[in-house]
Structures are given as structure tokens and as C-alpha cells.
Design an enzyme around this catalytic site. Structure first.
Site, PDB file in Angstrom:
ATOM      1  N   ARG A 118      12.640  -2.828  10.590  1.00  8.94           N
ATOM      2  CA  ARG A 118      11.631  -1.955  11.750  1.00  8.94           C
ATOM      3  C   ARG A 118      11.264  -3.327  12.315  1.00  8.94           C
ATOM      4  NH1 ARG A 118       6.256  -0.145   8.678  1.00  8.94           N
ATOM      5  NH2 ARG A 118       4.984  -1.618   9.861  1.00  8.94           N
TER       6      ARG A 118
ATOM      7  N   ARG B  80       0.543  -9.045  13.568  1.00  5.55           N
ATOM      8  CA  ARG B  80      -0.233  -7.817  12.642  1.00  5.55           C
ATOM      9  C   ARG B  80      -0.601  -8.085  11.723  1.00  5.55           C
ATOM     10  NH1 ARG B  80       4.762  -5.048  10.599  1.00  5.55           N
ATOM     11  NH2 ARG B  80       3.841  -3.818   9.782  1.00  5.55           N
TER      12      ARG B  80
ATOM     13  N   ARG C  60      -8.720   1.172  10.287  1.00  6.38           N
ATOM     14  CA  ARG C  60      -8.045  -0.322  10.560  1.00  6.38           C
ATOM     15  C   ARG C  60      -9.224  -0.272  11.241  1.00  6.38           C
ATOM     16  NH1 ARG C  60      -1.816   0.741   9.805  1.00  6.38           N
ATOM     17  NH2 ARG C  60      -1.155  -0.881  10.186  1.00  6.38           N
TER      18      ARG C  60
ATOM     19  N   LYS D 235       0.494  -1.499   0.098  1.00 10.33           N
ATOM     20  CA  LYS D 235      -0.222   0.459   0.057  1.00 10.33           C
ATOM     21  C   LYS D 235       0.954   0.798   0.202  1.00 10.33           C
ATOM     22  CE  LYS D 235      -1.721  -0.231   3.985  1.00 10.33           C
ATOM     23  NZ  LYS D 235      -1.146  -1.599   4.891  1.00 10.33           N
TER      24      LYS D 235
ATOM     25  N   ARG E 272      11.771  -6.909   4.331  1.00 15.28           N
ATOM     26  CA  ARG E 272      11.723  -5.850   4.118  1.00 15.28           C
ATOM     27  C   ARG E 272      13.060  -4.888   4.990  1.00 15.28           C
ATOM     28  NH1 ARG E 272       6.224  -2.691   4.576  1.00 15.28           N
ATOM     29  NH2 ARG E 272       6.192  -3.540   7.011  1.00 15.28           N
TER      30      ARG E 272
HETATM   31  P1  AMP Z   1       2.459   0.561   9.264  1.00 15.95           P
HETATM   32  O1  AMP Z   1       2.933   1.276   9.069  1.00 15.95           O
HETATM   33  O2  AMP Z   1       1.009   1.027   8.434  1.00 15.95           O
HETATM   34  O3  AMP Z   1       2.398  -1.122   9.455  1.00 15.95           O
HETATM   35  O4  AMP Z   1       1.998   0.648  11.184  1.00 15.95           O
HETATM   36  C1  AMP Z   1       2.767   0.695  11.993  1.00 15.95           C
HETATM   37  C2  AMP Z   1       2.216   0.178  13.127  1.00 15.95           C
HETATM   38  O5  AMP Z   1       1.506   1.254  13.772  1.00 15.95           O
HETATM   39  C3  AMP Z   1       0.941  -0.647  13.206  1.00 15.95           C
HETATM   40  O6  AMP Z   1       1.493  -1.933  13.929  1.00 15.95           O
HETATM   41  C4  AMP Z   1      -0.063  -0.394  14.910  1.00 15.95           C
HETATM   42  O7  AMP Z   1       0.662  -0.555  15.550  1.00 15.95           O
HETATM   43  C5  AMP Z   1       0.376   1.424  14.643  1.00 15.95           C
HETATM   44  N1  AMP Z   1      -0.826   1.902  13.815  1.00 15.95           N
HETATM   45  C6  AMP Z   1      -0.451   2.865  12.504  1.00 15.95           C
HETATM   46  N2  AMP Z   1      -1.714   2.887  11.940  1.00 15.95           N
HETATM   47  C7  AMP Z   1      -2.326   2.638  12.633  1.00 15.95           C
HETATM   48  C8  AMP Z   1      -4.127   2.961  13.156  1.00 15.95           C
HETATM   49  N3  AMP Z   1      -4.841   3.480  11.828  1.00 15.95           N
HETATM   50  N4  AMP Z   1      -4.821   2.581  13.946  1.00 15.95           N
HETATM   51  C9  AMP Z   1      -4.011   1.925  15.254  1.00 15.95           C
HETATM   52  N5  AMP Z   1      -2.222   1.939  14.901  1.00 15.95           N
HETATM   53  C10 AMP Z   1      -2.132   1.777  14.220  1.00 15.95           C
END
Ligand code: AMP
Length: 215
Positions: free
Chosen positions: A155, A166, A88, A13, A127
Site C-alpha cells: 500500500r 498515521r 477517527r 481491525k 504488509r
Molecule cells: P485505513 O485503511 O483505515 O488505514 O485508511 C487509509 C487512509 O484513508 C487513512 O490514512 C486516511 O487518509 C483515510 N481515512 C480512512 N478512514 C478515515 C476517516 N474515518 N477519517 C479520515 N480519513 C480516513
């Protein structure tokens, strides 16, 4: 155009959003990037969010909702935006709908990136990020040049147990949002498997075709 990307973590994404934003001239709003920045800067929000993020858990709805609603009120988001990683949960989706209803400018398209779990695990654990440029590589699918390889970092939530957590969260909390959006807007599912170019072509086709034509 106001667009929401929904897909499992590591489904591409963010990569596609980065390519699309310049083409459409609208910002790419990534909740994950904004939260990581808050953690790096040591803000109040960052301090609250960090432990959840490191465990692969979701940050509480109220914190993320405030962050994103504030961001989409900024001038650069008035002609549209690509939301990546938000909403989310159903509560986040409903809060977004309510906020946009007040402006009369609803979400116009939801793009669902479909990628099998085993492919997500293979991708995410390979990654790597270049801390100097922010460029994302994949040791298997998009290997870095040798001179960059040494400085790459992983990461902290890309190890396999955390990725599985996740993914489980995604299936339990985020996938149900697709049904919610199907009732109120135009949802398109595209396969996120293939080269960056192949996925981009599917994405552009899903954005360009008219409502109701299906993909
Ligand atoms: P991402 O980079 O989108 O995979 O986000 C990394 C981490 O940030 C996730 O595993 C969550 O802990 C937190 N996070 C990101 N977006 C959200 C969201 N919309 N709601 C809750 N936690 C979020």
C-alpha cells in the site's frame, strides 16, 4: 449488533472484521477500503481524498462523514454493522451518534484493539496485498506462498515515515474518542498482539459478555 472497532492502523481491525462479518451476518464497513475504491474509480470524492491518503493525513471530516452515514442507511446495515476505521475524530464520532440517535439504534459496543507502536511499525511495513484476490499477507507474520509472492504490492501509505505519521494522528485524534465512547456505550479493550485466532477469541469474548462485566 452495531459495533465500532478502534485501534491504530495495522492493529488487525480489518482482518478481524472480515472474519466476524460472516459469523454475525452483518456488513464490514471500512472507511479506508471505501476511500481507496473511490480513488481507484476516479470519483469526485476519490480525487479530493487521494492526496491526504498518500501523505498519511486524515481525509476531511465532512467527506468521510457523508460517505459513512450514507453507507449505514443501506438495507444490509439495518440489522447491524462493523465500523472499521470510522470514526477517527471526535467530530466524526459525534456526527455518528447524532445520526444514530435519529434512528433510535445506537452503537452497542466499541472494541479497542491495543497494540504497541513498535509492533505496528514492524507489521505495517511488512504488509503486502495480492491485487488479484485482495488477500492481505505479512512478509513476517503471515508469509505468502512463493507463487503469489511476485505479484504482491505494498500500500502506498505503508512505508515507515508514513506509518509513523498515521500513528501520531491516531494518538492525537482517534484515541481521545475512547473516552467519549466510555461515557455513552460499552467499550472493551482487547490486546491485538498474538495470532489471528488468539485475537479472534478475545474479540468474541468481548462481544459475548454482558455490559458492565469488563474484560
Ligand atoms: P485505513 O485503511 O483505515 O488505514 O485508511 C487509509 C487512509 O484513508 C487513512 O490514512 C486516511 O487518509 C483515510 N481515512 C480512512 N478512514 C478515515 C476517516 N474515518 N477519517 C479520515 N480519513 C480516513
Amino acid at each position: 449488533m452495531r459495533i465500532v472497532f478502534i485501534g491504530p492502523p495495522g492493529s488487525g481491525k480489518g482482518t478481524q472484521a472480515k472474519r466476524l462479518k460472516d459469523r454475525l451476518g452483518i456488513p464490514h464497513i471500512s472507511s479506508g477500503d471505501m476511500l481507496r475504491e473511490a480513488v481507484a474509480r476516479g470519483t469526485e470524492l476519490g480525487k479530493k481524498a487521494e492526496a491526504y491518503m498518500n501523505q498519511g493525513a486524515l481525509v476531511p471530516d465532512d467527506l468521510v462523514i457523508d460517505l459513512i452515514l450514507e453507507r449505514i442507511r443501506q438495507p444490509d446495515a439495518q440489522s447491524g454493522f462493523i465500523l472499521d476505521g470510522f470514526p477517527r475524530t471526535l467530530a466524526q464520532a459525534e456526527a455518528l451518534t447524532a445520526a444514530l440517535e435519529r434512528t433510535g439504534l445506537p452503537i452497542e459496543r466499541v472494541i479497542h484493539f491495543n497494540v504497541p507502536d513498535e509492533e505496528i511499525i514492524a507489521r505495517s511495513t511488512a504488509r503486502r496485498i495480492d491485487p488479484e484476490t485482495g488477500r492481505i499477507y505479512n512478509l513476517v507474520f503471515d508469509p505468502p506462498p512463493p507463487e503469489v509472492r511476485r505479484r504482491l504490492v505494498q500500500r502506498s501509505d505503508d512505508d515507515e515515515p508514513t506509518v509513523r505519521k498515521r500513528l501520531a494522528k491516531y494518538h492525537a485524534e482517534t484515541e481521545p474518542i475512547l473516552d467519549y465512547y466510555a461515557g455513552i456505550t460499552d467499550v472493551r479493550t482487547i490486546s491485538g498482539v498474538g495470532t489471528l485466532e488468539q485475537v479472534q477469541q478475545r474479540l468474541l469474548a468481548a462481544l459475548n459478555s454482558n455490559a458492565g462485566s469488563g474484560v
